[in-house]
Motif scaffolding. Structure first.
Motif, short mmCIF file in Angstrom:
data_model
loop_
_atom_site.label_atom_id
_atom_site.label_comp_id
_atom_site.label_asym_id
_atom_site.label_seq_id
_atom_site.Cartn_x
_atom_site.Cartn_y
_atom_site.Cartn_z
N TRP A 28 -42.26 55.82 -94.87
CA TRP A 28 -43.60 56.40 -94.96
C TRP A 28 -44.17 56.57 -93.54
N TYR A 29 -44.75 57.73 -93.29
CA TYR A 29 -45.45 57.99 -92.02
C TYR A 29 -46.91 58.26 -92.35
N GLY A 30 -47.80 57.57 -91.68
CA GLY A 30 -49.21 57.75 -91.99
C GLY A 30 -50.10 57.75 -90.78
N ILE A 31 -51.20 58.49 -90.88
CA ILE A 31 -52.21 58.53 -89.83
C ILE A 31 -53.26 57.48 -90.13
N ASN A 32 -53.54 56.64 -89.17
CA ASN A 32 -54.60 55.65 -89.30
C ASN A 32 -55.44 55.72 -88.03
N GLY A 33 -56.37 56.68 -88.02
CA GLY A 33 -57.19 56.90 -86.83
C GLY A 33 -56.39 57.47 -85.69
N LYS A 34 -56.28 56.71 -84.61
CA LYS A 34 -55.55 57.16 -83.41
C LYS A 34 -54.08 56.74 -83.44
N LYS A 35 -53.65 56.14 -84.54
CA LYS A 35 -52.28 55.61 -84.61
C LYS A 35 -51.48 56.31 -85.71
N ILE A 36 -50.17 56.37 -85.48
CA ILE A 36 -49.23 56.78 -86.53
C ILE A 36 -48.48 55.52 -86.95
N LEU A 37 -48.61 55.16 -88.20
CA LEU A 37 -47.91 53.97 -88.71
C LEU A 37 -46.65 54.40 -89.44
N ILE A 38 -45.58 53.64 -89.26
CA ILE A 38 -44.32 53.90 -89.96
C ILE A 38 -44.00 52.67 -90.80
N LEU A 39 -43.81 52.90 -92.09
CA LEU A 39 -43.53 51.81 -93.01
C LEU A 39 -42.15 51.97 -93.61
N GLU A 40 -41.36 50.90 -93.53
CA GLU A 40 -40.03 50.88 -94.15
C GLU A 40 -39.97 49.74 -95.15
N ASP A 41 -38.91 49.70 -95.92
CA ASP A 41 -38.75 48.63 -96.92
C ASP A 41 -38.87 47.25 -96.27
N LYS A 42 -38.26 47.11 -95.10
CA LYS A 42 -38.36 45.85 -94.36
C LYS A 42 -39.45 46.02 -93.30
N LEU A 43 -40.64 45.55 -93.62
CA LEU A 43 -41.78 45.73 -92.73
C LEU A 43 -41.67 44.84 -91.50
N ASP A 44 -42.19 45.36 -90.38
CA ASP A 44 -42.29 44.56 -89.17
C ASP A 44 -43.59 43.75 -89.26
N ILE A 45 -43.49 42.58 -89.87
CA ILE A 45 -44.69 41.78 -90.13
C ILE A 45 -45.27 41.17 -88.85
N LYS A 46 -44.52 41.25 -87.74
CA LYS A 46 -45.06 40.76 -86.47
C LYS A 46 -45.92 41.80 -85.77
N SER A 47 -45.86 43.05 -86.25
CA SER A 47 -46.68 44.11 -85.66
C SER A 47 -48.13 43.90 -86.04
N LYS A 48 -49.02 43.85 -85.05
CA LYS A 48 -50.45 43.64 -85.31
C LYS A 48 -51.01 44.78 -86.17
N ASN A 49 -50.55 46.02 -85.89
CA ASN A 49 -51.05 47.17 -86.66
C ASN A 49 -50.69 47.04 -88.14
N ILE A 50 -49.44 46.64 -88.41
CA ILE A 50 -48.99 46.48 -89.80
C ILE A 50 -49.72 45.29 -90.44
N HIS A 51 -49.83 44.20 -89.71
CA HIS A 51 -50.47 42.99 -90.19
C HIS A 51 -51.92 43.27 -90.60
N ASP A 52 -52.65 43.98 -89.73
CA ASP A 52 -54.06 44.29 -90.02
C ASP A 52 -54.19 45.28 -91.17
N PHE A 53 -53.31 46.28 -91.18
CA PHE A 53 -53.39 47.34 -92.18
C PHE A 53 -53.22 46.78 -93.59
N PHE A 54 -52.27 45.87 -93.77
CA PHE A 54 -52.01 45.30 -95.09
C PHE A 54 -52.81 44.02 -95.37
#
Length: 223
Positions: A28-54
């Motif tokens: 999944w590719y998504g726009i979240n303001g000024k960022k492009i987030l990429i989500l895969e089955d195995k999430l990078d849970i150490k990423s602050k952007n992913i951590h905050d988003f979910f």
């Protein structure tokens, strides 16, 4: 993954909280303001952007246990066990739910894509072209005619006035986060084009007001 990182990405992205997302193969590719987030089955849970988003700081299992005391909610959780409430970019969420009024998800997605294409900055990621969500000043200074060309119709004037409110500082998302729920809701409802349901969506999905309950006709029918 029965822990705080439990998430069903497909159910969450398709739940009507976010609109500027596309799936390519398994990503999944998504726009979240000024960022492009990429989500895969195995999430990078150490990423602050992913951590905050979910909202991985939430005690997700405790929330599910509490909600499961109600039989109907228990059944809903069983059917959609990893659906999360997201923490979105506030300005994007604010404009998105103004655009969402009296519409459906495909139309909301199309309008927001056109708005981003016309007023947002272009970015390339994995050989794919994306447009970031427009900045407040860009929409504040745009003509209603140009905004309307994105298919927004009567919502065009709402979007322009809402962007002006942010650009001029009348609406300040950091301040709204610090206010209590009712005060923040009242502040948002002062903006032309924002009613209680839209205000609650903005508060719940981007400003950490988990007590907000957006009531549309579907939720009212369920109740």
């Amino acid at each position: 993954m029965k822990d705080k990182f439990e998430v069903n990405i497909d159910d969450t992205i398709n739940s009507g909280q976010v609109f500027l997302w596309k799936k390519f193969d398994s990503k999944w590719y998504g726009i979240n303001g000024k960022k492009i987030l990429i989500l895969e089955d195995k999430l990078d849970i150490k990423s602050k952007n992913i951590h905050d988003f979910f909202r991985f700081d939430d005690d997700f299992q405790k929330i599910k246990r509490q909600l499961s005391k109600d039989d109907i909610m228990k059944k809903a959780i069983k059917n959609f066990p990893g659906m999360r409430i997201l923490r979105q970019d506030p300005f994007q969420c604010y404009i998105s739910f103004i655009v969402s009024s009296n519409s459906n998800i495909p139309n909301i997605q199309t309008r927001l894509q056109k708005l981003s294409h016309k007023f947002g900055e272009k970015r390339t990621m994995d050989d794919k072209e994306f447009f970031l969500f427009p900045k407040p000043e860009k929409l504040a200074n745009a003509s209603i005619t140009d905004i309307a060309r994105c298919g927004l119709g009567y919502r065009s004037k709402y979007v322009k006035k809402a962007a002006i409110a942010v650009n001029e500082g009348t609406i300040n998302f950091s301040s709204l986060k610090k206010q209590d729920y009712q005060e923040a809701r009242d502040s948002l409802c002062q903006v032309f084009g924002i009613g209680k349901k839209v205000a609650d969506c903005i508060l719940l999905f981007s400003l950490d007001k988990l007590e907000a309950v957006p009531l549309d006709r579907w939720v009212l029918r369920i109740l």
